[in-house]
Design an enzyme around this catalytic site. Structure first.
Site, PDB file in Angstrom:
ATOM      1  N   VAL A  12       0.832  -1.206   0.000  1.00  0.00           N
ATOM      2  CA  VAL A  12       0.000   0.000   0.000  1.00  0.00           C
ATOM      3  C   VAL A  12       0.868   1.259   0.000  1.00  0.00           C
ATOM      4  O   VAL A  12       0.630   2.206  -0.761  1.00  0.00           O
ATOM      5  CB  VAL A  12      -0.953   0.003   1.219  1.00  0.00           C
ATOM      6  N   LYS A 100      -5.934  -1.275   9.593  1.00  0.00           N
ATOM      7  CA  LYS A 100      -7.192  -1.512  10.333  1.00  0.00           C
ATOM      8  C   LYS A 100      -6.947  -2.107  11.703  1.00  0.00           C
ATOM      9  O   LYS A 100      -7.772  -1.939  12.607  1.00  0.00           O
ATOM     10  CB  LYS A 100      -8.149  -2.390   9.536  1.00  0.00           C
ATOM     11  N   GLU A 124      -9.756   6.209   6.015  1.00  0.00           N
ATOM     12  CA  GLU A 124     -10.670   5.718   4.964  1.00  0.00           C
ATOM     13  C   GLU A 124     -10.185   4.379   4.389  1.00  0.00           C
ATOM     14  O   GLU A 124     -10.993   3.497   4.072  1.00  0.00           O
ATOM     15  CB  GLU A 124     -10.758   6.773   3.844  1.00  0.00           C
ATOM     16  N   VAL A 127     -10.913   0.268   5.693  1.00  0.00           N
ATOM     17  CA  VAL A 127     -12.061  -0.615   5.404  1.00  0.00           C
ATOM     18  C   VAL A 127     -12.434  -0.501   3.929  1.00  0.00           C
ATOM     19  O   VAL A 127     -12.597   0.602   3.400  1.00  0.00           O
ATOM     20  CB  VAL A 127     -13.299  -0.221   6.254  1.00  0.00           C
ATOM     21  N   GLY A 129     -10.818  -1.168   1.083  1.00  0.00           N
ATOM     22  CA  GLY A 129      -9.836  -0.787   0.050  1.00  0.00           C
ATOM     23  C   GLY A 129     -10.192   0.555  -0.578  1.00  0.00           C
ATOM     24  O   GLY A 129     -10.214   1.589   0.090  1.00  0.00           O
ATOM     25  N   GLY A 182      -1.014  -9.292  -3.853  1.00  0.00           N
ATOM     26  CA  GLY A 182      -0.898  -8.271  -2.811  1.00  0.00           C
ATOM     27  C   GLY A 182      -2.208  -8.020  -2.073  1.00  0.00           C
ATOM     28  O   GLY A 182      -2.378  -6.985  -1.432  1.00  0.00           O
ATOM     29  N   ASP A 196      -9.715 -10.289   9.866  1.00  0.00           N
ATOM     30  CA  ASP A 196      -9.584  -9.009   9.158  1.00  0.00           C
ATOM     31  C   ASP A 196     -10.976  -8.386   8.947  1.00  0.00           C
ATOM     32  O   ASP A 196     -11.187  -7.201   9.242  1.00  0.00           O
ATOM     33  CB  ASP A 196      -8.888  -9.262   7.799  1.00  0.00           C
ATOM     34  N   LYS A 200     -12.844  -4.885  10.474  1.00  0.00           N
ATOM     35  CA  LYS A 200     -13.480  -3.885   9.602  1.00  0.00           C
ATOM     36  C   LYS A 200     -14.940  -3.658   9.979  1.00  0.00           C
ATOM     37  O   LYS A 200     -15.394  -2.510  10.022  1.00  0.00           O
ATOM     38  CB  LYS A 200     -13.353  -4.323   8.140  1.00  0.00           C
ATOM     39  N   GLY A 297      -5.672  -4.460  -2.479  1.00  0.00           N
ATOM     40  CA  GLY A 297      -4.739  -4.235  -3.584  1.00  0.00           C
ATOM     41  C   GLY A 297      -4.105  -2.864  -3.492  1.00  0.00           C
ATOM     42  O   GLY A 297      -4.649  -1.933  -2.906  1.00  0.00           O
TER      43      GLY A 297
HETATM   44  N1  HSE Z   1      -6.158  -8.487   3.312  1.00  0.00           N
HETATM   45  C1  HSE Z   1      -7.135  -7.465   3.129  1.00  0.00           C
HETATM   46  C2  HSE Z   1      -8.229  -7.993   2.223  1.00  0.00           C
HETATM   47  C3  HSE Z   1      -6.490  -6.253   2.549  1.00  0.00           C
HETATM   48  O1  HSE Z   1      -7.990  -8.972   1.533  1.00  0.00           O
HETATM   49  O2  HSE Z   1      -9.321  -7.447   2.215  1.00  0.00           O
HETATM   50  C4  HSE Z   1      -7.383  -5.051   2.485  1.00  0.00           C
HETATM   51  O3  HSE Z   1      -7.751  -4.615   3.775  1.00  0.00           O
END
Ligand code: HSE
Length: 418
Positions: A12, A100, A124, A127, A129, A182, A196, A200, A297
């Protein structure tokens, strides 16, 4: 010059640096002053890259430069990234982060610290992307009492499920692809086990319902147990299989979870595929509002970070303290009746009549046969699934006990999102 520092030049962070360098002229023109990247902090050797000229190893160099107004924290993990956020705000820099884990764990303290220091803490990119969702919730939908959020909030798992079901690729192959692109976290168990997405939905729910939701209180199930056969059976019955992060606010309590669900075809989330994420909010004034875009990404996430920088350049003094920085939410166990998908396996076809007796006449029964070859001898296994009428979790447990009587074992139980 309005100097920007980027801490963490990974997927990122490098995307943010690229965007700032590529769009320098446009940025400077928009704000009628020179705006640009000034420092890139990373432990990696950046010589030979386009960021080499900006490299520093020391946060103090950044914090002691009075021309640096905004520090971008794109370091992964929790502790170091959190420390850098705290130190930057104390040094009276605005902070923008995509991390996050930091927001979910320390959001209220960081919001308060920013407010006390007359600086802004922006996230921003934490959550969804590239999807704008934090600012819309905070500002555009402010008039509403938000009562529900349903989302596909993890790009990696949505990409994996789409590939596993459409192309019959294996779990491991799709995970490796997501890593190469990525999308996945450094430790991808955070993606596949739902942690994850739990962070979020906790962040979104905290903003929407005005009380801090601790991500550790989010009941969380990942995608490891769902199989191709579930997709096939669900598809036949008119459902898609998705990892859903959802929450509801009712009578002052938050009902929240991350779990794979069968999503009725036609539901706004049912056709969200691949790395795309979507967030569906229910507001007292707007009704349903849907936000859709790439959820992970380099470029998509960098776009959200740069959006925060633009907001800061335009309104550096727009200080406000969200309610969740001041009080905690009450998270409660959801006992609402819902329909369930129950997948069973048995050596012979379980009698449809027995399943109907157990779950009731409104049960939908689905069957398929699968050949297994565990001992070099073909064995036919009958895989059946039912979609039950609505039950509370307690009622469902009682019913599942009754499965023993019809020689079948419950292999997988998923909720249905109608
Ligand atoms: N690993 C996370 C996903 C990255 O795949 O959503 C973006 O927050």
């Amino acid at each position: 010059m309005y100097k920007i520092a980027v801490c963490g030049c990974g997927v990122v962070g490098s995307g943010v640096c690229d965007a700032l360098m590529d769009q320098k002229e446009k940025l400077s023109r928009r704000f009628a002053r020179e705006v640009g990247l000034a420092y890139v902090l990373d432990i990696k050797d950046l010589s030979g890259t386009r960021y080499g000229q900006y490299k520093t190893d020391d946060l103090e160099t950044i914090l002691s430069d009075p021309e640096v107004e905004t520090v971008v924290i794109t370091i992964g993990g929790l502790d170091l990234a959190a420390e850098y956020c705290f130190r930057s705000l104390r040094a009276k820099k605005h902070v923008v982060t995509s991390n996050k884990a930091v927001v979910a764990a320390h959001g209220p303290e960081l919001e308060r610290l920013a407010f006390e220091n007359r600086r802004r803490f922006m996230y921003e990119a934490s959550v969804g992307g590239g999807i704008p969702i934090i600012r819309p919730l905070n500002i555009c939908l402010f008039a509403n009492d938000i009562t529900e959020i349903q989302g596909i909030l993890n790009g990696t798992t949505n990409y994996m499920l789409t590939g596993m079901f459409r192309r019959h690729a294996s779990f491991d192959e799709m995970l490796a692809r997501a890593q190469r692109k990525g999308y996945a976290e450094a430790d991808p168990t955070a993606d596949v086990d739902g942690y994850d997405a739990a962070r979020k939905i906790a962040i979104l729910s905290s903003i929407a319902y005005g009380g801090f939701v601790d991500y550790r209180e989010v009941p969380c199930t990942g995608i490891r147990k769902v199989a191709l056969v579930d997709h096939e059976l669900a598809d036949k019955a008119g459902f898609a299989l998705k990892l859903i992060a959802g929450s509801r606010f009712e009578n002052g309590k938050v009902y929240i979870s991350v779990e794979p669900k069968l999503v009725r075809r036609g539901h706004l989330l049912s056709d969200v595929d691949s790395v795309y994420n979507a967030v569906l909010t229910k507001g007292s004034y707007t009704g349903d509002t849907l936000f859709y875009g790439q959820g992970a990404g380099k470029e998509a996430t960098a776009s959200a970070v740069v959006g925060d920088i633009i907001e800061l350049l335009g309104a550096p003094e727009k200080f406000s303290l969200p309610d969740f920085a001041l009080k905690n939410a009450e998270v409660a166990k959801d006992e609402t009746p819902v329909r369930y998908y129950v997948r069973l396996a048995s050596p012979s076809q379980p009698a449809a009549g027995a399943l109907l007796d157990l779950f009731g006449e409104d049960t939908l029964c689905l069957f398929t046969k699968r050949e297994q070859d565990p001992w070099e001898e073909k064995i036919q296994e009958c895989v059946s699934a039912v979609i039950t009428p609505p039950f509370t979790p307690g009622e469902l447990d009682e019913k599942l006990g009754g499965l023993d009587g019809i020689c079948a074992r419950a292999k997988l139980v998923l909720k249905v999102l109608d």
